[in-house]
Design an enzyme around this catalytic site. Structure first.
Site, mmCIF file in Angstrom:
data_model
loop_
_atom_site.group_PDB
_atom_site.id
_atom_site.type_symbol
_atom_site.label_atom_id
_atom_site.label_comp_id
_atom_site.label_asym_id
_atom_site.label_seq_id
_atom_site.Cartn_x
_atom_site.Cartn_y
_atom_site.Cartn_z
ATOM 1 C CB THR A 36 -0.962 0.005 1.208
ATOM 2 O OG1 THR A 36 -0.195 -0.068 2.418
ATOM 3 C CG2 THR A 36 -1.932 -1.168 1.164
ATOM 4 N N GLY A 88 -2.396 4.710 -3.819
ATOM 5 C CA GLY A 88 -3.090 3.423 -3.960
ATOM 6 C C GLY A 88 -2.207 2.269 -3.539
ATOM 7 C CG ASP A 106 -4.701 -1.456 11.029
ATOM 8 O OD1 ASP A 106 -3.767 -2.111 10.539
ATOM 9 O OD2 ASP A 106 -4.592 -0.759 12.057
ATOM 10 N N GLY A 146 -10.045 9.563 14.081
ATOM 11 C CA GLY A 146 -10.159 8.354 14.901
ATOM 12 C C GLY A 146 -9.767 7.128 14.094
#
Ligand code: RIB
Length: 312
Positions: A225, A230, A259, A296
């Protein structure tokens, strides 16, 4: 749930994220004022599991938290997100893992983790989870728990023909060679790829070369990544590499975007196993792209209902 099929099983970490938003990242020895502080649910393993669950995967988490306020809260968070908690252990021997995170005005971050209870997850817990691991479609591991426990979980999955995704984060330079052989998809970011290969990864071409090196070490496919660029996908079966671009967005907070990508990838591998890997990566880019637009970690992860129907 004990006998039901599992889409995505994550053997990994839980952290309570302690987040300070600041104008910039402080230098060594410097004190700066921040604008805001908040706590959230984090840890790479749990983040990936929660993202897969929010997209509609039946998920199970294998992890360890402390017998403390943070640990109790974390178990409730899994339940609130529909994640199966049969293999979430609690220990009095260490505190629930914490991550101190600083996010600057550009949405970039610096993170320190104290893994605590995460490091007490081991052979005993994995053996208990083995019947469930063998029923999963996809198993996902990272490196915020004991590395040998991650490798054992990946091997258990592989022996039971369960697809594996390994995310070598945070990266360690002398990674055990067994990790490559135990990975169907070896998925890392550009910084981790640099550390693992010893070569610079700042462009798609360099990412392709790093992916070739990682593939040579024995995994079946590699995804690197590249944030706003991208990702690059390379598969052993056809040696064709693809650059999968992502749409530009204004980042409010990039924490946990990787993640979110991996959780989405795990969802697509479980729900659409014949979809080409580059198409899964294209859709996972979109999911992660939504996550960076809000502040967040798990708080920014989209649910299925937040995304266009054609993504499913
Ligand atoms: O990848 C982001 C995560 O890294 C944060 O949630 C933090 O807990 C650390 O584990």
């Amino acid at each position: 749930m004990m006998d039901e099929a599992i889409d995505v099983m994550v053997v990994g970490s839980c952290m309570t994220d302690l987040v300070s938003q600041t104008p910039r990242l402080p230098k060594a020895g410097e004190t700066i004022h921040g604008h805001k502080f908040f706590t959230g649910f984090g840890g790479k393993g749990a983040n990936q599991c929660i993202q897969a669950a929010r997209l509609g995967a039946r998920t199970t988490m294998v992890c360890k938290v402390g017998k403390d306020f943070f640990g109790d809260n974390y178990i409730q968070n899994f339940k609130d997100n529909g994640v199966e908690t049969d293999f979430v252990g609690q220990t009095s021997d260490a505190a629930t893992g914490v991550a101190t995170i600083i996010v600057n005005d550009a949405g970039e971050n610096a993170i320190v983790i104290v893994a605590g209870a995460n490091l007490l997850l081991g052979d005993k817990e994995l053996r208990k989870a083995l019947p469930a691991i063998s029923r999963a479609k996809v198993l996902v591991c990272q490196l915020e728990i004991n590395a040998q426990a991650s490798l054992q979980a990946l091997r258990m999955a592989q022996e039971n023909k369960v697809k594996t995704i390994f995310n070598p984060a945070p990266a360690i330079p002398d990674l055990d060679a067994g990790f490559y052989k135990a990975s169907d998809v070896f998925c890392c970011n550009e910084t981790e790829a640099e550390l693992l290969t010893g070569s610079s990864v700042t462009s798609t071409e360099e990412a392709h070369r790093a992916a070739q090196e990682l593939l040579r070490r024995g995994c079946r496919s590699v995804v690197i990544t590249l944030g706003p660029q991208g990702c690059v996908v390379l598969r052993a079966q056809d040696s064709a590499w693809k650059h999968v671009p992502t749409a530009p967005v204004t980042a409010a907070d990039t924490t946990g975007a990787g993640d979110s990508f991996i959780g989405a990838l795990a969802f697509y591998m479980a729900h659409h196993p014949t979809m080409p890997l580059e198409e899964m990566a294209h859709r996972a880019n979109k999911v992660a792209g939504v996550s960076v637009q809000a502040v967040g970690t798990q708080a920014s992860y989209p649910r299925r209902a937040d995304l266009p129907a054609e993504m499913f």
